[in-house]
Motif scaffolding. Structure first.
Motif, PDB file in Angstrom:
ATOM      1  N   THR A 127       0.940  -1.112  -0.050  1.00  0.00           N
ATOM      2  CA  THR A 127       0.057   0.085  -0.226  1.00  0.00           C
ATOM      3  C   THR A 127       0.767   1.265  -0.092  1.00  0.00           C
ATOM      4  O   THR A 127       1.962   1.295   0.530  1.00  0.00           O
ATOM      5  N   SER A 128       0.364   2.346  -0.479  1.00  0.00           N
ATOM      6  CA  SER A 128       1.413   3.607  -0.549  1.00  0.00           C
ATOM      7  C   SER A 128       1.314   4.166   0.885  1.00  0.00           C
ATOM      8  O   SER A 128       0.411   3.920   1.630  1.00  0.00           O
ATOM      9  N   GLY A 129       2.368   4.597   0.760  1.00  0.00           N
ATOM     10  CA  GLY A 129       2.722   5.406   2.217  1.00  0.00           C
ATOM     11  C   GLY A 129       3.225   4.658   3.264  1.00  0.00           C
ATOM     12  O   GLY A 129       3.420   5.174   4.353  1.00  0.00           O
ATOM     13  N   THR A 130       3.522   3.215   3.054  1.00  0.00           N
ATOM     14  CA  THR A 130       4.240   2.386   3.926  1.00  0.00           C
ATOM     15  C   THR A 130       5.000   1.457   3.210  1.00  0.00           C
ATOM     16  O   THR A 130       4.735   1.010   2.069  1.00  0.00           O
ATOM     17  N   ASP A 131       5.919   0.840   3.833  1.00  0.00           N
ATOM     18  CA  ASP A 131       6.798  -0.053   3.249  1.00  0.00           C
ATOM     19  C   ASP A 131       6.174  -1.528   3.692  1.00  0.00           C
ATOM     20  O   ASP A 131       6.563  -2.468   3.235  1.00  0.00           O
ATOM     21  N   PHE A 132       5.251  -1.519   4.448  1.00  0.00           N
ATOM     22  CA  PHE A 132       4.776  -2.649   4.969  1.00  0.00           C
ATOM     23  C   PHE A 132       3.519  -3.216   4.059  1.00  0.00           C
ATOM     24  O   PHE A 132       2.764  -2.283   3.600  1.00  0.00           O
ATOM     25  N   SER A 133       3.733  -4.599   3.783  1.00  0.00           N
ATOM     26  CA  SER A 133       2.404  -5.169   3.107  1.00  0.00           C
ATOM     27  C   SER A 133       1.178  -5.219   3.808  1.00  0.00           C
ATOM     28  O   SER A 133       1.316  -5.300   5.110  1.00  0.00           O
TER      29      SER A 133
END
Length: 259
Positions: A127-133
């Motif tokens: 997702t946009s805005g985070t490195d985590f899925s």
DNA sequence: CATATTTGACCGTA
DNA sequence: TACGGTCAAATATG
């Protein structure tokens, strides 16, 4: 009381007290594998599902590559961890439940845990805005029972104490493997703490589980009465923890000696 | 072999 | 067209 029943009982009690077993219910890659350390570092627990506690998986693992410890010792360690948690459940898990919509709850937790339901992962998105899925789960019994329950797990921060946002949507209609679920408006104990700002803790009501004790089914509430001594009640304390520990260790030890 | 996970494709929405 | 939820084939696991 057989060893599995003993563990199921323990897990039920722990669930009621807010204890969260480590599992690989959430993306294993987050933790670099399917072996998780409980946050207070007492045990590594694998393949734990509630209420079907997979004892074999637990016994197969120990910390830091040690040889499997003596079974009785392992049992005692588990129970001691449990007891510590019984005494200070809130300090270990600073988690908060927030209601988002009528059928949607968010649980912010430092420790994703097995919530007692069986989930199947069906999607994983960057997702946009985070490195985590973001991981999407649906109830394993979606087809079988037309259960619409879903949950989404999003890691929100990294570091020594990573945070996770777990969003539950729709109540389970499968009534399968239920132990602890997001709080519901029907929960009597929950209503009393649903006051300020819509931020709530999990309800402290005992899960209405039936525990298979030998040939008869015992309500979990009865178990609490068994292990609550009069003196503890007078002092407004909770449990006769020593009695509980000794009994549980005794049950397990007997089984080990037989096997 | 049965069941679960991974992962790119597909599709609806804004 | 970007984004995010879901599907489903491929792959992994026990």
């Amino acid at each position: 009381m057989g060893v599995c029943t003993c563990f199921e009982t323990l897990v039920t009690l722990l669930a009621w007290c807010g204890w969260r077993p480590a599992t690989y219910d959430f993306p294993p890659t987050i933790f670099g594998g399917d072996l998780l350390e409980s946050p207070h570092g007492a045990l590594t627990v694998r393949e734990l599902t509630m209420p079907s506690f997979r004892l074999i998986g637990l016994l197969q693992n120990s910390r830091n590559g040690e040889e499997v410890v003596l079974k009785q010792d392992l049992a005692e360690r588990l129970f001691r961890e449990a007891l510590q948690t019984l005494i200070k459940p809130c300090a270990l898990y600073d988690e908060v439940w927030c209601r988002v919509e009528d059928n949607s709850w968010i649980n912010n937790t430092s420790m994703p845990y097995d919530d007692g339901y069986q989930w199947r992962k069906y999607g994983d998105k960057k997702t946009s805005g985070t490195d985590f899925s973001r991981s999407n789960f649906r109830c394993t019994y979606k087809e079988e029972y037309e259960c619409k329950a879903k949950k989404v797990v999003q890691q929100t921060s990294d570091g020594d104490t990573p945070l996770f946002q777990v969003t539950y949507t729709n109540k389970h209609t499968c009534n399968f493997c239920k132990t602890i679920s997001p709080p519901t408006s029907q929960s009597s104990s929950f209503g009393s703490i649903e006051k300020d700002s819509g931020i709530n803790q999990m309800p402290d009501s005992m899960p209405q589980l039936l525990i298979n004790q030998g040939s008869c089914l015992v309500d979990a509430n009865n178990l609490r009465e068994i292990y609550t001594s009069a003196s503890m009640v007078e002092r407004n304390c909770e449990w006769d923890l020593d009695s509980l520990l000794m009994d549980l260790v005794g049950f397990v030890s007997d089984d080990y000696l037989l096997s």
